[in-house]
Design a protein around this motif. Structure first.
Motif, PDB file in Angstrom:
ATOM      1  N   ARG A  17       1.664  50.807   5.681  1.00  0.00           N
ATOM      2  CA  ARG A  17       1.581  50.047   6.938  1.00  0.00           C
ATOM      3  C   ARG A  17       1.331  50.959   8.127  1.00  0.00           C
ATOM      4  O   ARG A  17       0.603  50.600   9.052  1.00  0.00           O
ATOM      5  CB  ARG A  17       2.858  49.236   7.174  1.00  0.00           C
ATOM      6  CG  ARG A  17       3.079  48.150   6.187  1.00  0.00           C
ATOM      7  CD  ARG A  17       2.116  47.003   6.406  1.00  0.00           C
ATOM      8  NE  ARG A  17       2.379  45.961   5.426  1.00  0.00           N
ATOM      9  CZ  ARG A  17       1.958  44.724   5.543  1.00  0.00           C
ATOM     10  NH1 ARG A  17       1.267  44.359   6.586  1.00  0.00           N
ATOM     11  NH2 ARG A  17       2.223  43.842   4.600  1.00  0.00           N
ATOM     12  N   GLU A  20      -2.336  51.844   8.066  1.00  0.00           N
ATOM     13  CA  GLU A  20      -3.143  50.687   8.468  1.00  0.00           C
ATOM     14  C   GLU A  20      -3.022  50.388   9.955  1.00  0.00           C
ATOM     15  O   GLU A  20      -3.956  49.872  10.562  1.00  0.00           O
ATOM     16  CB  GLU A  20      -2.726  49.453   7.669  1.00  0.00           C
ATOM     17  CG  GLU A  20      -3.078  49.525   6.204  1.00  0.00           C
ATOM     18  CD  GLU A  20      -2.457  48.411   5.381  1.00  0.00           C
ATOM     19  OE1 GLU A  20      -1.702  47.573   5.940  1.00  0.00           O
ATOM     20  OE2 GLU A  20      -2.707  48.380   4.167  1.00  0.00           O
ATOM     21  N   SER A  21      -1.875  50.703  10.539  1.00  0.00           N
ATOM     22  CA  SER A  21      -1.647  50.366  11.947  1.00  0.00           C
ATOM     23  C   SER A  21      -2.456  51.237  12.900  1.00  0.00           C
ATOM     24  O   SER A  21      -2.762  50.811  14.010  1.00  0.00           O
ATOM     25  CB  SER A  21      -0.162  50.499  12.300  1.00  0.00           C
ATOM     26  OG  SER A  21       0.197  51.872  12.434  1.00  0.00           O
ATOM     27  N   LEU A  71       7.335  43.080   4.485  1.00  0.00           N
ATOM     28  CA  LEU A  71       7.414  44.516   4.175  1.00  0.00           C
ATOM     29  C   LEU A  71       8.015  44.762   2.804  1.00  0.00           C
ATOM     30  O   LEU A  71       7.557  45.618   2.062  1.00  0.00           O
ATOM     31  CB  LEU A  71       8.223  45.244   5.244  1.00  0.00           C
ATOM     32  CG  LEU A  71       8.444  46.737   5.021  1.00  0.00           C
ATOM     33  CD1 LEU A  71       7.111  47.487   5.043  1.00  0.00           C
ATOM     34  CD2 LEU A  71       9.401  47.303   6.048  1.00  0.00           C
TER      35      LEU A  71
END
Length: 73
Positions: A17, A20-21, A71
């Protein structure tokens, strides 16, 4: 035997994550509620843990705009 950080599927999801952020550790730390002076270091420490606290996972999920349930899937 010590657990390697890559063995934890939750932290693998966290690292994915983060990638990707597109957020820097500094920006992520500030979104997680850390003071600018400690944000980068706090995120760095969090990212290295093999046994994250649920409160940290909640802060992380909120910072990247997902639910904790998402998540942990």
């Amino acid at each position: 035997m010590a657990k390697e950080k890559n063995d934890d599927p939750v932290m693998e999801a966290v690292r994915q994550r983060v990638a990707e952020s597109g957020l820097t550790q500094q920006a992520l730390g500030e979104k997680m509620g850390y003071a600018p002076e400690s944000a980068r270091q706090s995120v760095s420490k969090f990212m290295k843990t093999g046994d994250p606290q649920i409160s940290m996972l909640r802060r992380f999920a909120k910072a990247v705009g997902i639910s904790l349930k998402t998540l942990l899937k």
